[in-house]
Write an enzyme that holds these catalytic residues in place. Structure first.
Site, mmCIF file in Angstrom:
data_model
loop_
_atom_site.group_PDB
_atom_site.id
_atom_site.type_symbol
_atom_site.label_atom_id
_atom_site.label_comp_id
_atom_site.label_asym_id
_atom_site.label_seq_id
_atom_site.Cartn_x
_atom_site.Cartn_y
_atom_site.Cartn_z
ATOM 1 N N CYS A 142 -1.689 -1.478 10.431
ATOM 2 C CA CYS A 142 -1.187 -1.198 9.082
ATOM 3 C C CYS A 142 -0.077 -0.151 9.047
ATOM 4 O O CYS A 142 0.843 -0.252 8.233
ATOM 5 C CB CYS A 142 -2.341 -0.798 8.165
ATOM 6 S SG CYS A 142 -3.530 -2.146 7.897
ATOM 7 N N LYS B 258 -4.093 -1.826 -1.948
ATOM 8 C CA LYS B 258 -3.517 -3.059 -1.424
ATOM 9 C C LYS B 258 -4.593 -4.056 -0.998
ATOM 10 O O LYS B 258 -5.768 -3.710 -0.895
ATOM 11 C CB LYS B 258 -2.592 -2.755 -0.242
ATOM 12 C CG LYS B 258 -3.257 -2.116 0.969
ATOM 13 C CD LYS B 258 -2.213 -1.698 1.984
ATOM 14 C CE LYS B 258 -2.815 -1.066 3.236
ATOM 15 N NZ LYS B 258 -3.535 -2.014 4.092
ATOM 16 N N ASP C 168 -4.124 4.230 4.843
ATOM 17 C CA ASP C 168 -5.503 3.748 5.033
ATOM 18 C C ASP C 168 -6.449 4.734 5.725
ATOM 19 O O ASP C 168 -7.245 4.342 6.597
ATOM 20 C CB ASP C 168 -5.486 2.437 5.823
ATOM 21 C CG ASP C 168 -4.814 1.308 5.077
ATOM 22 O OD1 ASP C 168 -4.322 1.540 3.966
ATOM 23 O OD2 ASP C 168 -4.764 0.185 5.618
#
Length: 231
Positions: free
Chosen positions: A172, A122, A12
């Site tokens: 994450c 995602k 990310d």
């Protein structure tokens, strides 16, 4: 020393998670790009990035809920498992972020994306949250929540070790690393190649305690296991 078949997972590294304009900017989020790029030059068997890729009406967005219980960071709502309505979990609300096909969802230009073999998009199911690149909050994978089955993809390449970096160490990155370990990979988090929302005991400190519980090992980019890849 034998070097296992290994993968680097870059989590990310997106505009909305980085200063100066990200809606969920992590302090120092861009600063780890040089370390990540250095790791991307190593001969990993596979190099993967994850990318939050939400629909505009995602359930975690504060604007999708009526006041007064719709405050980002402090309000929670109930999310039901789309595959089993008897199961539910609490879902924290966030500002709108990483909406697919927007600037905020782009991987920051400081990351050398030309080195990547795969980008896993995602969080595509508006009904559930997805921190891990492997599955959503209900451990669901598949095309409704993620663009690629990452565990299957890595196993097809006979990956044995996974090294996880990126944003954020207490969210994450943590979820991705723990899921990687659950999938049977020897898993490492490269601490100096991550940043956390909370660098203190309740954030990154808690994440490291969870890593220890699950058998995930925290290392630094100078660790010998990474240096061995060069040979």
């Amino acid at each position: 020393m034998a070097v296992e078949r290994s993968a680097l997972i870059v989590v990310d590294m997106q505009e909305d998670f980085c200063p100066p304009n990200g809606s969920l900017a992590v302090p120092g989020g861009r600063d780890i790009a040089p370390i990540i790029n250095s790791l991307l030059t190593l001969p990993f068997t596979a190099k993967v990035a994850s990318q939050d890729w939400h629909p505009l009406d995602h359930a975690s967005f504060d604007v999708q809920h009526p006041p007064p219980n719709n405050k980002a960071f402090t309000s929670w709502v109930t999310a039901t498992n789309p595959d089993d309505e008897s199961k539910s979990m609490q879902l924290q609300l966030w500002p709108v972020h990483c909406v697919r096909d927007t600037t905020g969802a782009k991987i920051i230009p400081e990351i050398d994306a030309t080195k990547l073999d795969l980008i896993v998009q995602k969080g595509q199911d508006k009904r559930t949250e997805m921190f891990s690149a492997f599955g959503d909050m209900f451990s669901r994978g598949g095309s409704s929540v993620v663009s690629h089955d990452l565990a299957a993809w890595l196993k097809n390449k006979k990956i044995q070790q996974v090294f996880v970096v990126g944003l954020t160490g207490d969210c994450c990155v943590k979820a991705t690393a723990i899921d990687a370990k659950k999938e049977g990979f020897e898993t490492f988090v490269v601490g100096d190649a991550t940043r956390s929302v909370d660098d203190g005991n309740d954030g990154w400190g808690a994440a490291k305690r969870e890593f220890q519980e699950h058998g995930v090992i925290v290392i630094e980019s100078r660790d010998q296991r990474l240096q061995d890849l060069k040979s």
